[in-house]
Design a protein around this motif. Structure first.
Motif, short mmCIF file in Angstrom:
data_model
loop_
_atom_site.label_atom_id
_atom_site.label_comp_id
_atom_site.label_asym_id
_atom_site.label_seq_id
_atom_site.Cartn_x
_atom_site.Cartn_y
_atom_site.Cartn_z
N PHE A 14 2.30 23.55 9.22
CA PHE A 14 1.27 23.69 10.16
C PHE A 14 0.89 22.23 10.46
CE2 PHE A 14 0.88 27.69 7.76
CZ PHE A 14 0.35 28.58 8.77
N LYS A 15 0.32 21.88 11.57
CA LYS A 15 0.16 20.48 12.04
C LYS A 15 -1.01 20.58 13.05
CE LYS A 15 2.60 16.57 14.26
NZ LYS A 15 3.84 16.17 14.71
N ASP A 16 -1.88 19.64 12.88
CA ASP A 16 -3.17 19.67 13.95
C ASP A 16 -2.67 19.52 15.27
OD1 ASP A 16 -5.13 19.89 12.21
OD2 ASP A 16 -5.62 17.61 12.13
N GLY A 17 -3.22 20.44 16.05
CA GLY A 17 -2.74 20.46 17.60
C GLY A 17 -1.58 21.35 17.94
N PHE A 18 -0.99 21.96 16.75
CA PHE A 18 0.13 22.77 17.11
C PHE A 18 -0.04 24.20 16.32
CE2 PHE A 18 1.54 18.36 17.65
CZ PHE A 18 2.40 18.52 18.91
N CYS A 19 0.63 25.36 16.67
CA CYS A 19 0.59 26.45 16.33
C CYS A 19 1.98 26.76 15.91
CB CYS A 19 0.08 27.48 17.13
SG CYS A 19 0.04 29.10 16.45
N PRO A 20 2.18 27.36 14.70
CA PRO A 20 3.84 27.69 14.47
C PRO A 20 4.12 29.01 14.98
CG PRO A 20 2.26 27.71 12.37
CD PRO A 20 1.39 27.33 13.34
N CYS A 21 5.25 29.09 15.59
CA CYS A 21 5.51 30.15 16.42
C CYS A 21 7.16 30.48 15.96
CB CYS A 21 5.56 30.06 17.89
SG CYS A 21 4.07 29.83 18.43
N GLU A 22 7.52 31.81 16.06
CA GLU A 22 8.94 32.14 15.54
C GLU A 22 9.75 32.10 16.76
OE1 GLU A 22 12.38 34.56 15.25
OE2 GLU A 22 10.75 35.00 16.71
N GLN A 23 10.88 31.37 16.53
CA GLN A 23 11.63 31.35 17.78
C GLN A 23 13.21 31.45 16.89
OE1 GLN A 23 11.70 27.61 19.73
NE2 GLN A 23 12.86 28.53 21.57
N ASP A 24 14.19 32.54 17.15
CA ASP A 24 15.43 32.86 16.79
C ASP A 24 15.38 32.62 15.19
OD1 ASP A 24 16.43 32.91 19.25
OD2 ASP A 24 16.74 30.68 19.36
N GLY A 25 14.41 33.29 14.46
CA GLY A 25 14.44 33.31 13.02
C GLY A 25 13.95 32.05 12.42
N LYS A 26 13.36 31.22 13.26
CA LYS A 26 12.88 29.90 12.60
C LYS A 26 11.45 29.71 13.13
CE LYS A 26 17.23 27.71 12.77
NZ LYS A 26 18.10 26.72 13.59
#
Length: 176
Positions: A38-50
């Motif tokens: 998690f990082k301010d200004g960003f959202c974690p998203c799944e891409q190719d299993g990562k």
């Protein structure tokens, strides 16, 4: 063990929540067992299993660089083309990187305001002159109304000679 879930109905597949998992089962199709960063200004998203970090400007206000209209951002990812997070100011234009002063627009606005002021002052003078002229025509004058009429006519002439395109106009003083 924890399942980290993502929204598999969204193109970017953003992280949604986490739940305890059973050690002896596989994660569901919309979950990973790797904890997202998690990082301010960003959202974690799944891409190719990562997990990858995707720019998140949701709930911020973006401005159209052509119209300067404000819109609330309701999507993940980079800003759409033609928008910026920088707020515009009066008499500005977009130079490709930031808002800069638009001298032409500022001068045009000043000229327009000068014309409005000139018209208003001429209308006031016309009204005053009409009343004074009626007083004199009907031989109803008192004290110095003939001199007042002359001063108001001079004032109106000075007003009509004003060049409204001059951004540093000095309007003449009204007669008393």
């Amino acid at each position: 063990m924890i399942n980290y879930y993502y929204d598999n109905t969204d193109d970017l597949k953003p992280y949604t929540h986490q739940l305890e998992a059973n050690d002896d089962t596989m994660p569901p199709d919309n979950a990973l067992r790797i904890a997202p960063e998690f990082k301010d200004g960003f959202c974690p998203c799944e891409q190719d299993g990562k997990w990858v970090l995707v720019e998140d400007n949701r709930e911020k206000t973006a401005f159209n660089i052509e119209t300067k209209d404000a819109v609330k951002i309701d999507y993940l990812g980079e800003l759409k083309a033609g928008f910026t997070l920088f707020e515009p100011f009066e008499f500005c234009k977009w130079n490709g990187k930031k808002w800069v002063k638009d001298k032409v627009a500022e001068n045009n606005a000043t000229i327009e305001q000068n014309q409005i002021m000139k018209n208003s002052l001429i209308n006031q003078a016309n009204e005053k002159i009409a009343v004074l002229q009626d007083i004199i025509d009907l031989d109803m004058q008192e004290s110095n109304e003939e001199e007042q009429l002359k001063q108001w006519k001079k004032y109106r002439i000075l007003l009509t000679r004003i060049d409204v395109s001059d951004t540093n106009i000095s309007f003449p003083t009204k007669p008393e």
